[in-house]
Design a protein around this motif. Sequence first.
Motif, short mmCIF file in Angstrom:
data_model
loop_
_atom_site.label_atom_id
_atom_site.label_comp_id
_atom_site.label_asym_id
_atom_site.label_seq_id
_atom_site.Cartn_x
_atom_site.Cartn_y
_atom_site.Cartn_z
N PRO A 1 0.80 -1.24 0.00
CA PRO A 1 0.00 0.00 0.00
C PRO A 1 0.83 1.28 0.00
O PRO A 1 0.43 2.27 -0.61
CB PRO A 1 -0.83 -0.13 1.28
N ALA A 2 1.99 1.31 0.68
CA ALA A 2 2.78 2.54 0.74
C ALA A 2 3.27 2.96 -0.64
O ALA A 2 3.54 4.14 -0.88
CB ALA A 2 3.97 2.36 1.68
N THR A 3 3.40 2.03 -1.54
CA THR A 3 3.87 2.33 -2.89
C THR A 3 2.74 2.81 -3.78
O THR A 3 2.94 3.71 -4.62
CB THR A 3 4.50 1.07 -3.53
N VAL A 4 1.54 2.26 -3.61
CA VAL A 4 0.45 2.49 -4.56
C VAL A 4 -0.47 3.63 -4.12
O VAL A 4 -0.87 4.46 -4.95
CB VAL A 4 -0.37 1.20 -4.74
N PHE A 5 -0.81 3.74 -2.85
CA PHE A 5 -1.84 4.69 -2.43
C PHE A 5 -1.44 6.15 -2.62
O PHE A 5 -2.30 6.97 -2.99
CB PHE A 5 -2.27 4.42 -0.99
#
Length: 596
Positions: free
Chosen positions: A511-515
């Motif tokens: 999630p830290a990469t995409v959101f």
Amino acid sequence: MTILQALEGYYHRLAERGAVASPGWSSEKFGWVIEIDADGGLIDVIDLHDTRGKKPKTVLYQVPAAVKRTVGIVPNFLWDKTAYVLGRTAGNDKRTAEEHARFVAFHQQRLAGQTDEGLTALLRFLERWRPEHFDGTRFRPEMLDANVMFRLAGERRFIHQRPAARALVEKGEADVGAATAFCLITGEQAPIARLHPSIKGVEGAQTAGAALVSFNLDAFTSLGKEQGANAPTSAVAAFRYGAALNHLLTRDGPNRVRRPIGDATVVFWADARNAEGSHADAAEAAEGWFAGVNDPPTDAEEEAKIGRDMDAIAQGRALADLRPDILPGTRFYVLGLSPNAARLSVRFWLTGEFSEFAENLAAHYRDLHIEPRPFNWGGAPSVFRLLVRTTALLQEAKNIPPQLAGEVMRAVLTGGRYPQSLLAAVMIRLRAGDDPLSGWHVAVIRAVLTRDHRKDRKKEDVPVSLAPDEPNKAYQLGRLFAVLEAAQRMALGKVNATIRDRYFGAASATPATVFPLLLRGVQNHLARLRKDGRGGWVEREITDILDKLPPDLPRSLPLLEQGRFVVGYYHQRKEQFKGRPDVAAAIQDDDEGSDQ
């Protein structure tokens, strides 16, 4: 109780109502009978196939017990396939002439001195028959390699049913010097079976039958013993367990799960005994209830009734209150068999009181509970249907992982933990493009997580329906992803690829990469929505969810948390348009078609 002991016990119940053959006899499939006169002359070839369905089907008849063939040439008594009886086969088998000669010689020896009209007529037929006679007009090519038997002209019974023939079968061949041993099934000293019976009907196994018990290599033997002597079983007990298991494996039979679970063919039976003796009706009632759960009826009312039973048992109602025809203390057995070359592997073997099985099945459906219900869910979907919908490529039964299927079935029937490989398989299918909005995958994910929580209270529970205040960050990230997708769809309408198509797998895993990328992109959608006054609730939803998340999003989520992400996404997508029918209609929400 061992598998063989339970099967041998079941044989006695079947024998009481004439459902299985007696020792020395077996049920075999036939489509043809050769009618002869008293002098052995050919009168006719009669078709015995059942023509009531779309395709003609062979019919089971009780005949003298089939011999166990390995590589040798061994004829059956009074019947066999055309290669033995008539010396003709569809292929170019060089052994056919020898097989026919052995069949004739065997019957000349067994029938020597017989005066019965039918037996002497058969002997005369065999002595006069030549394989080239098959090319006559009465015989058909489709008979080749099929089983055939005989009947005397003017009679309805077959030759093997004549009293003289039955006496020969029951007398059997003299077994001089037969070894005796302590039978592991009955506990009695008796002649042991050198070869165990062939088991037919297991999906994927050899059609001629496969062995459940066999010793064909030195590595499998001990103390110099040969074949059946390594697991001494009396010939009578071996016959009984083989007859019972072959009866259970009858295709479309009442005690067989209609579809294999992975590569395992599953059969089941009950034993209802108390101080008063055996109760066949109570056993059949238990078997019928279990069959309905694992092969839900097509009748909607019956399926709904099964669902109500499950709900009642899950809420603590005793099975005896719901089904008084099932006696308390009824024992139940479930056997899963998989093919293994010329042998069978036991995928699982489960025994216990029937009430325990019922409670475990009810717990399984309680763990699957999700709101809103999955599309086309029905009353109580079978394990087979669950696995096809959630773990199989293209939703084809042949693509269900076989090892996983056995482990899932064991978990369902014993109440144990679901295998973690089930969660992994479901997540793989979602990343490969399966639609989470069908609800089937989410129900399985919730079942795995809920049972883990029940077995280990340190683990978090999983909400059944939308829980805006759920503290789990993976669940909230799934909700956030659903809102961001809704904003895109509201702003752009129908697009070729939504953010779910592009980022669902990555968002649930990292999630830290995409959101951050998705949150930047949603600003353009929100700006467009503000112009027509539709974006207010979307912005409020995003803000509310972000307030529940830490400033630093997790760099990665483990598998269990990825499952919670999917549950949060499903809940939000299914519930976010409640009270907003105009918005749902405007973006042509595709939830209802997601199962197609």
